[in-house]
Design a protein around this motif. Structure first.
Motif, PDB file in Angstrom:
ATOM      1  N   GLU A 286       0.837  -1.202   0.000  1.00 40.55           N
ATOM      2  CA  GLU A 286       0.000   0.000   0.000  1.00 40.55           C
ATOM      3  C   GLU A 286       0.875   1.257   0.000  1.00 40.55           C
ATOM      4  O   GLU A 286       0.631   2.201  -0.758  1.00 40.55           O
ATOM      5  CB  GLU A 286      -0.927   0.013   1.222  1.00 40.55           C
ATOM      6  CG  GLU A 286      -1.916  -1.136   1.292  1.00 40.55           C
ATOM      7  CD  GLU A 286      -2.927  -1.123   0.160  1.00 40.55           C
ATOM      8  OE1 GLU A 286      -3.134  -0.054  -0.453  1.00 40.55           O
ATOM      9  OE2 GLU A 286      -3.519  -2.187  -0.116  1.00 40.55           O
ATOM     10  N   LYS A 346      -7.364   7.817  -5.413  1.00 39.96           N
ATOM     11  CA  LYS A 346      -7.143   6.424  -5.021  1.00 39.96           C
ATOM     12  C   LYS A 346      -6.199   6.349  -3.832  1.00 39.96           C
ATOM     13  O   LYS A 346      -6.464   5.638  -2.849  1.00 39.96           O
ATOM     14  CB  LYS A 346      -6.566   5.630  -6.194  1.00 39.96           C
ATOM     15  CG  LYS A 346      -6.276   4.173  -5.834  1.00 39.96           C
ATOM     16  CD  LYS A 346      -5.602   3.425  -6.982  1.00 39.96           C
ATOM     17  CE  LYS A 346      -5.258   1.993  -6.568  1.00 39.96           C
ATOM     18  NZ  LYS A 346      -4.504   1.274  -7.616  1.00 39.96           N
ATOM     19  N   GLN A 350      -6.337   4.725  -0.046  1.00 39.81           N
ATOM     20  CA  GLN A 350      -5.429   3.629   0.306  1.00 39.81           C
ATOM     21  C   GLN A 350      -4.773   3.809   1.667  1.00 39.81           C
ATOM     22  O   GLN A 350      -4.434   2.830   2.326  1.00 39.81           O
ATOM     23  CB  GLN A 350      -4.330   3.488  -0.755  1.00 39.81           C
ATOM     24  CG  GLN A 350      -4.756   2.740  -2.000  1.00 39.81           C
ATOM     25  CD  GLN A 350      -3.596   2.619  -2.984  1.00 39.81           C
ATOM     26  OE1 GLN A 350      -3.214   3.597  -3.623  1.00 39.81           O
ATOM     27  NE2 GLN A 350      -3.044   1.418  -3.085  1.00 39.81           N
ATOM     28  N   ASP A 353      -5.866   1.754   4.449  1.00 41.26           N
ATOM     29  CA  ASP A 353      -5.583   0.320   4.425  1.00 41.26           C
ATOM     30  C   ASP A 353      -4.245  -0.012   5.078  1.00 41.26           C
ATOM     31  O   ASP A 353      -3.835  -1.175   5.077  1.00 41.26           O
ATOM     32  CB  ASP A 353      -5.579  -0.186   2.978  1.00 41.26           C
ATOM     33  CG  ASP A 353      -6.958  -0.106   2.346  1.00 41.26           C
ATOM     34  OD1 ASP A 353      -7.945  -0.300   3.072  1.00 41.26           O
ATOM     35  OD2 ASP A 353      -7.037   0.165   1.134  1.00 41.26           O
TER      36      ASP A 353
END
Length: 405
Positions: A286, A346, A350, A353
């Protein structure tokens, strides 16, 4: 206007690095408390960052256009609000440096003095965005004028020494009035209520019977009936690419916060492939994707800045009569936005995460990155840029000549 000044900071200097680091130190706390970055803008005045693009031979920082955008990205990494506040200023300086010697001298003196220019262009109402019809008017008053009107989205003007106000003159032509923000009748309200870019002062400015001298009316080039002049392609490309550069800076900030968060985690999941978060290959992936997005965004912005620099130089020399280079710069700025908007949105998701539920706690304020990116991307919807690019490649139709391309 005073021309007494200290030497401006220069690109790559220790002074510039220290300035950006100092601004970054208080950014998270300002976001947490809602404090406005007046002190940060005062530091920028003191260091004469606003003269970064003024040639060294004329007392400025001497940065290239690529170096300016690189600096904007670094400043946005430290505090994207502060970087955004300067958008109107750097655009104003860039435009004036390309005009006649009188316009150049005035803007150089202004920038070297440390003064900051804010933006007061957009009006709310039924007139389409990017049009050239203004409810803000100049009316004759003796040897000068009176300015009346209301502007919104006045990014940076809350902190600025001058407002660049677009208005209609008595003949109905579009002009720019450069008005001191402390002049009688000028009111700037901190009423921007956006979910992101909260401290940019992107709210209301009113001009109530403000006196304007004739020499405070600046050159403006509206489009003719057939095509946009280079000035509009170039000013639009600069103004829009600046926002994309801000997103690139936020991507670097996302990487830094993602790395910091995995090192702050005292435990991982029972089923994780590694007992420590920094060694977890899934979390590393990530972080790697966020870092790669930042790299790609910066490279894309700087490539478009190079095209803009070539077009600017050709405009100054008068060697681009068919607008090919100016239009190419506009194309590249639009393409950069389409790509970077997607990467940034995006990556801003992320980051959540890289941790469990704890990552969404308000103590971390990681949502500020998504809110800022989403707000920046909304300045001129990506769909319109992508469609215009597609029409150009499919049908050869030039991009619209406005401040939005």
């Amino acid at each position: 206007m005073t021309t007494t000044h200290t030497e401006p900071v220069s690109y790559g200097s220790d002074r510039l690095a220290r300035l950006i680091a100092t601004i970054g130190e208080g950014a998270l706390e300002r976001e947490r408390t809602g404090e406005r970055p007046f002190a940060a803008v005062n530091l920028i005045r003191q260091e004469r960052l606003g003269a970064l693009r003024v040639p060294t031979a004329e007392g400025g920082g001497g940065a290239t256009l690529r170096e300016l955008f690189s600096t904007v990205i670094s400043l946005a990494t430290a505090d994207v609000n502060v970087a955004h506040i300067l958008r109107g200023h750097f655009s104003h300086v860039e435009e004036r440096l390309r005009l006649d010697e009188n316009a150049r001298r005035r803007v150089i003196d202004l920038a070297l003095s440390g003064a900051i220019v804010g933006n007061a262009s957009t009006e709310l109402g039924s007139t389409p965005a990017g049009g050239f019809t203004w409810k803000t008017k100049l009316t004759p008053d003796g040897d000068g004028f009176r300015l009346n009107g209301t502007k919104f989205f006045t990014t940076g003007t809350l902190y600025a020494d001058y407002a660049e106000v677009i208005a209609s003159d008595p003949a109905g032509a579009t002009v720019i009035a450069l008005v001191p923000t402390d002049r009688a009748g000028v009111t700037v309200v901190d009423d921007w209520d956006g979910m992101g870019q909260r401290a940019t002062g992107t709210g209301t400015a009113t001009f109530d019977d403000v006196t304007v001298a004739r020499d405070e009316i600046l050159q403006f080039a509206p489009p003719d009936a057939d095509t946009a002049p280079p000035a509009l392609y170039l000013s639009g490309a600069f103004f829009q690419l600046y926002v994309t550069a801000l997103e690139a800076g936020v991507l670097h900030a996302l990487r830094g916060d993602a790395v910091a968060h995995v090192h702050q985690r005292s435990r991982s999941f029972a089923w994780a492939p590694s007992p420590t978060a920094p060694d977890d290959p899934l979390l590393q992936r990530e972080i790697g994707e966020i870092a790669a997005a930042g790299f790609a965004a910066e490279a894309t912005v700087l490539a478009a800045a190079d095209a803009l620099a070539i077009a600017f130089d050709a405009d100054v020399r008068g060697t681009d009569p068919d607008l090919e280079l100016a239009h190419e710069a506009s194309l590249q700025a639009a393409a950069a936005k389409v790509v970077v908007d997607a990467l940034a949105q995006k990556a801003a998701s992320q980051i959540f995460d890289v941790g469990g539920a704890s990552v969404v706690r308000q103590a971390h304020l990681l949502d500020r990155h998504w809110r800022n990116i989403r707000t920046l991307a909304s300045h001129n919807p990506t769909s319109y840029k992508a469609q215009a690019l597609g029409e150009y490649y499919a049908r050869g139709t030039r991009l619209p000549g406005s401040g939005y391309f």
